[in-house]
Structure formats: C-alpha cells, structure tokens
Design an enzyme around this catalytic site. Structure first.
Site, PDB file in Angstrom:
ATOM      1  N   ARG A 120      17.215  69.096  31.136  1.00  0.00           N
ATOM      2  CA  ARG A 120      16.449  68.033  31.804  1.00  0.00           C
ATOM      3  C   ARG A 120      15.028  68.488  32.084  1.00  0.00           C
ATOM      4  NH1 ARG A 120      19.734  64.157  34.746  1.00  0.00           N
ATOM      5  NH2 ARG A 120      21.841  64.983  34.708  1.00  0.00           N
ATOM      6  N   GLY A 165      18.236  70.905  39.096  1.00  0.00           N
ATOM      7  CA  GLY A 165      19.066  70.278  40.132  1.00  0.00           C
ATOM      8  C   GLY A 165      20.243  69.467  39.611  1.00  0.00           C
ATOM      9  N   CYS A 169      23.420  66.003  40.535  1.00  0.00           N
ATOM     10  CA  CYS A 169      23.400  65.802  41.986  1.00  0.00           C
ATOM     11  C   CYS A 169      22.001  65.470  42.506  1.00  0.00           C
ATOM     12  CB  CYS A 169      23.943  67.063  42.655  1.00  0.00           C
ATOM     13  SG  CYS A 169      23.972  66.989  44.427  1.00  0.00           S
ATOM     14  N   LYS A 179      22.037  58.897  48.309  1.00  0.00           N
ATOM     15  CA  LYS A 179      21.958  58.974  49.775  1.00  0.00           C
ATOM     16  C   LYS A 179      20.633  58.417  50.291  1.00  0.00           C
ATOM     17  CE  LYS A 179      25.484  59.960  49.086  1.00  0.00           C
ATOM     18  NZ  LYS A 179      26.318  60.299  47.921  1.00  0.00           N
ATOM     19  N   GLY A 231      35.786  49.553  39.524  1.00  0.00           N
ATOM     20  CA  GLY A 231      36.240  50.824  40.096  1.00  0.00           C
ATOM     21  C   GLY A 231      35.900  50.926  41.575  1.00  0.00           C
ATOM     22  N   VAL A 253      34.478  56.360  44.760  1.00  0.00           N
ATOM     23  CA  VAL A 253      33.356  56.774  45.604  1.00  0.00           C
ATOM     24  C   VAL A 253      32.033  56.120  45.174  1.00  0.00           C
ATOM     25  CG1 VAL A 253      32.408  58.790  46.742  1.00  0.00           C
ATOM     26  CG2 VAL A 253      34.531  58.986  45.519  1.00  0.00           C
ATOM     27  N   HIS A 296      29.353  66.515  75.824  1.00  0.00           N
ATOM     28  CA  HIS A 296      29.418  65.077  76.103  1.00  0.00           C
ATOM     29  C   HIS A 296      27.998  64.540  76.255  1.00  0.00           C
ATOM     30  CE1 HIS A 296      30.802  61.276  77.672  1.00  0.00           C
ATOM     31  NE2 HIS A 296      29.899  61.398  78.653  1.00  0.00           N
TER      32      HIS A 296
HETATM   33  P1  FAD Z   1      25.682  68.867  37.168  1.00  0.00           P
HETATM   34  O1  FAD Z   1      25.096  68.589  38.484  1.00  0.00           O
HETATM   35  O2  FAD Z   1      26.143  67.735  36.339  1.00  0.00           O
HETATM   36  O3  FAD Z   1      24.589  69.702  36.374  1.00  0.00           O
HETATM   37  C1  FAD Z   1      24.751  70.089  35.069  1.00  0.00           C
HETATM   38  C2  FAD Z   1      23.388  70.317  34.459  1.00  0.00           C
HETATM   39  O4  FAD Z   1      23.564  71.011  33.247  1.00  0.00           O
HETATM   40  C3  FAD Z   1      22.638  69.031  34.103  1.00  0.00           C
HETATM   41  O5  FAD Z   1      21.364  69.036  34.684  1.00  0.00           O
HETATM   42  C4  FAD Z   1      22.549  69.056  32.592  1.00  0.00           C
HETATM   43  O6  FAD Z   1      21.319  68.536  32.111  1.00  0.00           O
HETATM   44  C5  FAD Z   1      22.635  70.546  32.310  1.00  0.00           C
HETATM   45  N1  FAD Z   1      23.159  70.861  30.986  1.00  0.00           N
HETATM   46  C6  FAD Z   1      24.329  70.460  30.441  1.00  0.00           C
HETATM   47  N2  FAD Z   1      24.503  70.990  29.222  1.00  0.00           N
HETATM   48  C7  FAD Z   1      23.401  71.755  28.997  1.00  0.00           C
HETATM   49  C8  FAD Z   1      22.987  72.549  27.909  1.00  0.00           C
HETATM   50  N3  FAD Z   1      23.743  72.682  26.831  1.00  0.00           N
HETATM   51  N4  FAD Z   1      21.793  73.162  27.994  1.00  0.00           N
HETATM   52  C9  FAD Z   1      21.001  73.020  29.087  1.00  0.00           C
HETATM   53  N5  FAD Z   1      21.357  72.296  30.150  1.00  0.00           N
HETATM   54  C10 FAD Z   1      22.542  71.672  30.104  1.00  0.00           C
HETATM   55  N6  FAD Z   1      29.029  65.060  44.963  1.00  0.00           N
HETATM   56  C11 FAD Z   1      29.048  65.380  46.261  1.00  0.00           C
HETATM   57  O7  FAD Z   1      29.608  66.419  46.623  1.00  0.00           O
HETATM   58  N7  FAD Z   1      28.448  64.580  47.202  1.00  0.00           N
HETATM   59  C12 FAD Z   1      27.845  63.435  46.871  1.00  0.00           C
HETATM   60  O8  FAD Z   1      27.316  62.737  47.735  1.00  0.00           O
HETATM   61  C13 FAD Z   1      27.821  63.045  45.517  1.00  0.00           C
HETATM   62  N8  FAD Z   1      27.219  61.916  45.141  1.00  0.00           N
HETATM   63  C14 FAD Z   1      27.190  61.573  43.824  1.00  0.00           C
HETATM   64  C15 FAD Z   1      26.595  60.377  43.466  1.00  0.00           C
HETATM   65  C16 FAD Z   1      26.558  59.992  42.144  1.00  0.00           C
HETATM   66  C17 FAD Z   1      25.905  58.681  41.768  1.00  0.00           C
HETATM   67  C18 FAD Z   1      27.098  60.858  41.144  1.00  0.00           C
HETATM   68  C19 FAD Z   1      27.031  60.478  39.690  1.00  0.00           C
HETATM   69  C20 FAD Z   1      27.706  62.047  41.487  1.00  0.00           C
HETATM   70  C21 FAD Z   1      27.762  62.410  42.839  1.00  0.00           C
HETATM   71  N9  FAD Z   1      28.381  63.592  43.248  1.00  0.00           N
HETATM   72  C22 FAD Z   1      28.427  63.911  44.564  1.00  0.00           C
HETATM   73  C23 FAD Z   1      28.986  64.510  42.286  1.00  0.00           C
HETATM   74  C24 FAD Z   1      28.042  65.689  42.011  1.00  0.00           C
HETATM   75  O9  FAD Z   1      26.813  65.187  41.526  1.00  0.00           O
HETATM   76  C25 FAD Z   1      28.653  66.646  41.006  1.00  0.00           C
HETATM   77  O10 FAD Z   1      29.929  67.049  41.441  1.00  0.00           O
HETATM   78  C26 FAD Z   1      27.780  67.876  40.852  1.00  0.00           C
HETATM   79  O11 FAD Z   1      26.486  67.525  40.437  1.00  0.00           O
HETATM   80  C27 FAD Z   1      28.390  68.850  39.844  1.00  0.00           C
HETATM   81  O12 FAD Z   1      27.559  69.957  39.714  1.00  0.00           O
HETATM   82  P2  FAD Z   1      27.515  70.820  38.379  1.00  0.00           P
HETATM   83  O13 FAD Z   1      26.574  71.924  38.657  1.00  0.00           O
HETATM   84  O14 FAD Z   1      28.886  71.146  37.939  1.00  0.00           O
HETATM   85  O15 FAD Z   1      26.923  69.846  37.255  1.00  0.00           O
HETATM   86  P1  NAI Z   2      36.451  57.784  41.143  1.00  0.00           P
HETATM   87  O1  NAI Z   2      37.456  58.569  40.426  1.00  0.00           O
HETATM   88  O2  NAI Z   2      36.118  58.094  42.551  1.00  0.00           O
HETATM   89  O3  NAI Z   2      36.875  56.240  41.135  1.00  0.00           O
HETATM   90  C1  NAI Z   2      37.136  55.536  39.960  1.00  0.00           C
HETATM   91  C2  NAI Z   2      37.886  54.276  40.322  1.00  0.00           C
HETATM   92  O4  NAI Z   2      37.933  53.465  39.174  1.00  0.00           O
HETATM   93  C3  NAI Z   2      39.323  54.542  40.749  1.00  0.00           C
HETATM   94  O5  NAI Z   2      39.590  53.808  41.908  1.00  0.00           O
HETATM   95  C4  NAI Z   2      40.123  54.054  39.559  1.00  0.00           C
HETATM   96  O6  NAI Z   2      41.419  53.602  39.906  1.00  0.00           O
HETATM   97  C5  NAI Z   2      39.242  52.924  39.064  1.00  0.00           C
HETATM   98  N1  NAI Z   2      39.461  52.563  37.664  1.00  0.00           N
HETATM   99  C6  NAI Z   2      39.695  53.398  36.620  1.00  0.00           C
HETATM  100  N2  NAI Z   2      39.859  52.672  35.495  1.00  0.00           N
HETATM  101  C7  NAI Z   2      39.722  51.350  35.841  1.00  0.00           C
HETATM  102  C8  NAI Z   2      39.776  50.127  35.129  1.00  0.00           C
HETATM  103  N3  NAI Z   2      40.047  50.094  33.833  1.00  0.00           N
HETATM  104  N4  NAI Z   2      39.563  48.967  35.791  1.00  0.00           N
HETATM  105  C9  NAI Z   2      39.305  48.983  37.125  1.00  0.00           C
HETATM  106  N5  NAI Z   2      39.255  50.117  37.847  1.00  0.00           N
HETATM  107  C10 NAI Z   2      39.448  51.287  37.216  1.00  0.00           C
HETATM  108  O7  NAI Z   2      35.154  57.827  40.207  1.00  0.00           O
HETATM  109  P2  NAI Z   2      33.650  57.424  40.473  1.00  0.00           P
HETATM  110  O8  NAI Z   2      33.534  56.540  41.666  1.00  0.00           O
HETATM  111  O9  NAI Z   2      33.127  56.958  39.170  1.00  0.00           O
HETATM  112  O10 NAI Z   2      32.986  58.809  40.834  1.00  0.00           O
HETATM  113  C11 NAI Z   2      33.003  59.898  39.877  1.00  0.00           C
HETATM  114  C12 NAI Z   2      32.972  61.209  40.563  1.00  0.00           C
HETATM  115  O11 NAI Z   2      31.755  61.422  41.225  1.00  0.00           O
HETATM  116  C13 NAI Z   2      34.091  61.335  41.568  1.00  0.00           C
HETATM  117  O12 NAI Z   2      34.969  62.321  41.115  1.00  0.00           O
HETATM  118  C14 NAI Z   2      33.440  61.758  42.826  1.00  0.00           C
HETATM  119  O13 NAI Z   2      34.038  62.904  43.316  1.00  0.00           O
HETATM  120  C15 NAI Z   2      31.986  62.038  42.471  1.00  0.00           C
HETATM  121  N6  NAI Z   2      31.164  61.412  43.502  1.00  0.00           N
HETATM  122  C16 NAI Z   2      31.223  61.904  44.769  1.00  0.00           C
HETATM  123  C17 NAI Z   2      30.538  61.310  45.777  1.00  0.00           C
HETATM  124  C18 NAI Z   2      30.680  61.844  47.150  1.00  0.00           C
HETATM  125  O14 NAI Z   2      31.172  62.934  47.307  1.00  0.00           O
HETATM  126  N7  NAI Z   2      30.229  61.126  48.175  1.00  0.00           N
HETATM  127  C19 NAI Z   2      29.681  60.148  45.562  1.00  0.00           C
HETATM  128  C20 NAI Z   2      29.724  59.683  44.202  1.00  0.00           C
HETATM  129  C21 NAI Z   2      30.420  60.322  43.225  1.00  0.00           C
END
Ligand code: FAD
Ligand code: NAI
Length: 462
Positions: A35, A39, A42, A51, A176, A179, A441
């Site tokens: 990228r 970061g 996340c 957030k 879905g 989360v 409290h």
């Molecule tokens: P990633 O954060 O996915 O990072 C992987 C990085 O590796 C990427 O930047 C990618 O470009 C890079 N990469 C991949 N392959 C290569 C390559 N071959 N060469 C160079 N670079 C490469 N989790 C929480 O705990 N709290 C939350 O509030 C939360 N909110 C979320 C909201 C959304 C909308 C989403 C989609 C996810 C959310 N998550 C949340 C989940 C969280 O983002 C992931 O669990 C976390 O980012 C995983 O970290 P990671 O380091 O494994 O991978």
């Molecule tokens: P998720 O696994 O939380 O939820 C997916 C939902 O889609 C489930 O309820 C599932 O039953 C439903 N689903 C699956 N197939 C379906 C279908 N064909 N039709 C209708 N519903 C269907 O996955 P989500 O929300 O996409 O998040 C992905 C990941 O990102 C999660 O594993 C989560 O841990 C992480 N994440 C964490 C956050 C946090 O910690 N606050 C915030 C956002 C993402």
C-alpha cells in the site's frame, strides 16, 4: 541486495507491531508493504476510519436526541458529508504517519512494494531480492463476497467502499448482521439512511452470548435499523445508481426483493495471501485458505512464520498485534505466548458490546456448573446522568471455585470496561476478587463490580 535478521511482509497491526518488537529485541528488521501508507487494513480501511465515522455520527445522534433535555437548545447540526469524510481521512493520515515515525525511530526499513518469497530466506520486492534469516507473513485479509454478487465499490460495496461513499444513501441494504454490518449500518442509520440488514441465520452476531445478542437487536431496532433474519441472499442486480437484492426466506423458501441505493456486503473476510508464492514454497494452508502454523507461529517451512488475519483465529487487530509481539519474541529466542482464551471482542456501536471468555451457551454445552452475576446500567448513576442506561454487565463464574469464565457487556464504554475482567481472568481471579476491589464512584465500572457482587451475595443497587 540487503540482508536482514527479519523481514515482515505486511504492515498491518500484526506486521508493524512484529517489526517494532523485533527491532526492540536487537534484530535488523525490514517490513514490506504494498500500500501507499503503513498500517494495513486496520488503519487505512478498517478499525480507525470506521471508528471515526462512528464517533462523528454518534455526536450527531446525541445532538438530535439528548441535547435539548440537558438544556442545550438550538438547531441540530446538519451533516457536511464531504467534511466528515475528510475528518476521517485526516485521522487515517495521523495514524499511518505515526507508524512511519515509529519505523524510523526503531530503524526499521520500509521496503515499498508487493513482496514474494522466491525461496526460504529470500524476499523479492520489485526487482530486488533481499535476504532474511526469518520471514514473518502478516499479509492480512480481504472481504469475501457471495456468489451472484459483483462488488463495484460504488453501489455494491464492501466496507472499503462504504467508508467513502459519494453521498449518504437514502436506502442501504446490509448483507450480514456481523460486526461490520452493524457498525457501518449504525453509522448510516444515524446519518438518516434507511438501513435494512439481511442475515442468513436467525440471530444477529452469531457466536455472541444469546441474551446479549437479543438485547442488542432490540436496541438497534429502536435506533431505526430493520432486520430480516433467516434470509439467504440469492444475488444482487445493480445499475450505476441502484441495486436490487433478491433473497429467499429459509423458513418457507419464499423469494423477496429489496431495492436500495447502496448494498453493503458484510459476510466475512478471508485471508489474503495472493502473490506471495506460498504454494510453490510448499507452505501448508487450511481448507479455508489460512496459513497453518504451530503454537509459535512457525509454518511447516523452516524460517517462515505467519500471524494475524492470514492464520486461524479471530480476525481482530489486537489478536494480530499480540501474535506479532509473541512471534518476534520467539524469533529472538524468548518465550512468546498468546492466551487465546482471553481475547476480548468489541462492537463499537452505541451502546458498545464487549465480550471475553465463554458464553452461557458454551458453558451449557460443556456441561459446566456456573453462576451468573448480572447488573443493569439502569442502576448505575453515571450511566443515568449520561443517557447511557441501556444494557447490562453479565459475569459468568465457576459455580464451585468462583473463577471468572466469561463476561459480556452491552452498555456505555463496554469496550473499555471489559479489560478489567480480562486482567482478572489473566490472573485466574474469582468474581469475589472483582467484587472486593474498590471502584471509584460515579463510574460505569461500578456496574462491573455489581455484576461480580451478583455472582455472590448480591449487588447493592438493584
Ligand atoms: P492487515 O491489517 O490486513 O494488514 C496486512 C497488510 O499486508 C496490508 O496493508 C497489505 O497491503 C499488506 N500486504 C499483503 N500482502 C502483501 C505483500 N505480498 N507484499 C506487501 N504487502 C502486503 N479489528 C479490531 O480489532 N477492531 C476493530 O474495530 C476493527 N474494525 C474493523 C473495521 C473494518 C471495516 C474492517 C474491514 C476490519 C476491522 N477490524 C477490526 C479487523 C482488523 O482490521 C484486522 O483484524 C487487522 O487489520 C488484521 O491485521 P493484520 O496485520 O493481520 O493484517
Ligand atoms: P462477520 O463474520 O462478523 O459477520 C458476517 C455475517 O454475515 C454473519 O452474521 C453471517 O451469518 C452473515 N452471512 C454470511 N453469509 C451470508 C449470506 N449469504 N446471507 C446473509 N448473511 C450472511 O463478518 P464481517 O462483519 O464481514 O467482519 C469481518 C471481520 O472483520 C470479522 O471477523 C471481525 O472480527 C472483523 N471486524 C472487527 C470489528 C471489531 O472488532 N469491532 C469491526 C469490523 C470488522
């Protein structure tokens, strides 16, 4: 060609934390990131931007619903969507450049570009091949869609598109009720969008403690989200500006359609390992596409480790971070460890929902005898003053030993409150230990103490 002790591939919470810990432990470290900014998911398109939008939209909700009662009169703010998005982008920038600063501070080289592993001990980035004694794969995950659905990130979007829509839609269908669906569904509901959530199962947030899940659905419904449960989505047809979602109700197989301006597909995420060359290397993968590791994050290929969303376990930033730190410690010859039984999960809606450890359903399945200590935020003075009295704290403790087995909180600052219980669980504490700890409290945390008291002789304020 440069030579390193460790090259980490991916700079998400798993990768960047691993790289920093490696550097702190005296290892010469580089991190490869494709990228434009560090970061990972996340910081760029996940935790942080979602957030920011949750915060901004919650402020609007407060102004519209609670200000007048506190004597704060006048016109509610109107939404400048462009400005809200640029606030979100600014927050992303502050965070991603923060990681760049930490890399410089720790003398970590950022190898810019997409990396692959031509053979153990080597990482190729662009035309350059670098040597590394240890390689850590932290390549993260990507959204997984459904058959019959084509994502265009404009009308049919994943979370990434939903974080930068051109305008606030009138009607959004979220596929879905997990989360992502509920967090981003909440954002748009607060901004005035009619949000309908279509979920395959009969409950929202599968896997969550059932009592919390039911309560959560009620509260979200009160806020304006609508739920169609037990519905199997068949497909989405989209034009440039509209979409039609077709689903079948599982109970009677009847087919239905919903028109929407935007469809958010939030049906889970899958590991992203494209282009790394793992199959040529012979790295073992599970059927779900996760890289297989032992309990010290080693793959079956010597010198190659994997962490975070790319391996098994909850796809959470803090789980990835903990694995990153522990893997670095293992590489440095120390004893890295992650306690997978005490990884909290938080949903950042309003109210927040947080959990750690076992649910009641899991304890029943295990045939465990347990006590339930519950306390409603209605009995918490601070929560009442702050319009935050919806929800409760529930602590589950072993019926014989009183050891805490799990906690489930729906209520204000649940995502912060849960950590008191996490620490207690790490120390093998009993509910009585929490109950006998003085809590200031008036704080929300008194509700945690009262729930702990409820595991014993009873809470005071209910
Ligand atoms: P990633 O954060 O996915 O990072 C992987 C990085 O590796 C990427 O930047 C990618 O470009 C890079 N990469 C991949 N392959 C290569 C390559 N071959 N060469 C160079 N670079 C490469 N989790 C929480 O705990 N709290 C939350 O509030 C939360 N909110 C979320 C909201 C959304 C909308 C989403 C989609 C996810 C959310 N998550 C949340 C989940 C969280 O983002 C992931 O669990 C976390 O980012 C995983 O970290 P990671 O380091 O494994 O991978
Ligand atoms: P998720 O696994 O939380 O939820 C997916 C939902 O889609 C489930 O309820 C599932 O039953 C439903 N689903 C699956 N197939 C379906 C279908 N064909 N039709 C209708 N519903 C269907 O996955 P989500 O929300 O996409 O998040 C992905 C990941 O990102 C999660 O594993 C989560 O841990 C992480 N994440 C964490 C956050 C946090 O910690 N606050 C915030 C956002 C993402």
């Amino acid at each position: 060609m440069a030579s390193y002790d460790v090259i980490v591939i991916g700079s998400g919470p798993g990768g960047y934390v691993c790289a920093i810990r490696c550097a702190q432990l005296g290892l010469k470290t580089a991190c490869v990131e494709g990228r434009e900014t560090l970061g990972g998911t996340c910081l760029n398109v996940g935790c942080i931007p979602s957030k920011a939008l949750l915060h901004a939209s919650h402020q609007l909700h407060e102004a519209e619903h609670n200000f007048a009662e506190m004597g704060l009169k006048g016109k509610s703010p109107s939404v400048d969507w462009k400005q809200m998005l640029s606030y979100k982008d600014k927050v992303i920038g502050q965070n991603t450049s923060g990681i760049e600063f930490l890399f410089k501070k720790n003398k970590i080289d950022w190898l810019k570009g997409w990396g692959s592993i031509p053979e153990a001990g080597k990482v190729k980035v662009g035309d350059e091949v670098h040597e590394a004694k240890h390689i850590v794969i932290a390549s993260g995950s990507e959204a997984s869609s459904l058959p019959g659905i084509e994502i265009n990130e404009k009308v049919v979007v994943t979370s990434t598109g939903a974080l930068e829509l051109g305008k606030i839609p009138k009607k959004m269908v979220v596929i879905g009720a997990g989360v992502i669906g509920l967090e981003l569904g909440s954002v748009y509901t607060r901004l005035g969008t009619e949000v309908q959530v279509v979920e395959f199962l009969d409950t929202i947030t599968p896997g969550m403690d059932a009592e919390v899940s039911r309560n959560f659905q009620k509260l979200l419904t009160k806020q304006g989200l609508s739920f169609t449960l037990g519905a199997a989505v068949q497909g989405v047809e989209a034009t440039k500006t509209k979409a039609k979602v077709t689903y079948k109700l599982r109970k009677d197989d009847s087919e239905h359609t919903i028109d929407a301006d935007v469809v958010l597909v939030a049906t889970g995420r899958k590991p992203f390992t494209d282009g790394l060359g793992l199959s040529d290397l012979g790295v073992k993968m599970s059927e779900r596409g996760q890289i297989e590791t032992d309990d010290q994050w080693r793959t079956n290929v010597p010198g190659i480790y994997a962490i975070g969303d790319a391996i098994a376990g909850p796809m959470l930033a803090h789980k990835a971070e903990d694995e990153g730190m522990a893997a670095a410690e293992v590489i440095a010859g120390q004893h890295g460890h992650v306690n997978y039984d005490v990884i909290p999960g938080v949903i950042y809606t309003h109210p927040e929902v947080a959990n750690v450890g076992a649910t009641e359903e899991q304890l029943k399945d295990q045939g465990k005898k347990y006590t339930v200590g519950k306390f409603s935020f209605m009995g918490n003075g601070r929560a009442k003053a702050n319009f935050a009295a919806d929800g409760f704290v529930k602590i589950l403790a072993d019926a014989e030993t009183d050891r805490i087995l799990g906690a489930h909180i729906i209520g204000p600052m649940a995502g912060d409150l849960i950590h008191e219980v996490c620490v207690a669980m790490e120390f093998g504490a009993a509910a009585e230990d929490l109950a006998r700890t003085c809590h200031a409290h008036p704080t929300y945390s008194e509700a945690v103490r009262e729930a702990a008291l409820a595991c014993g002789d009873g809470p005071i304020h209910s």
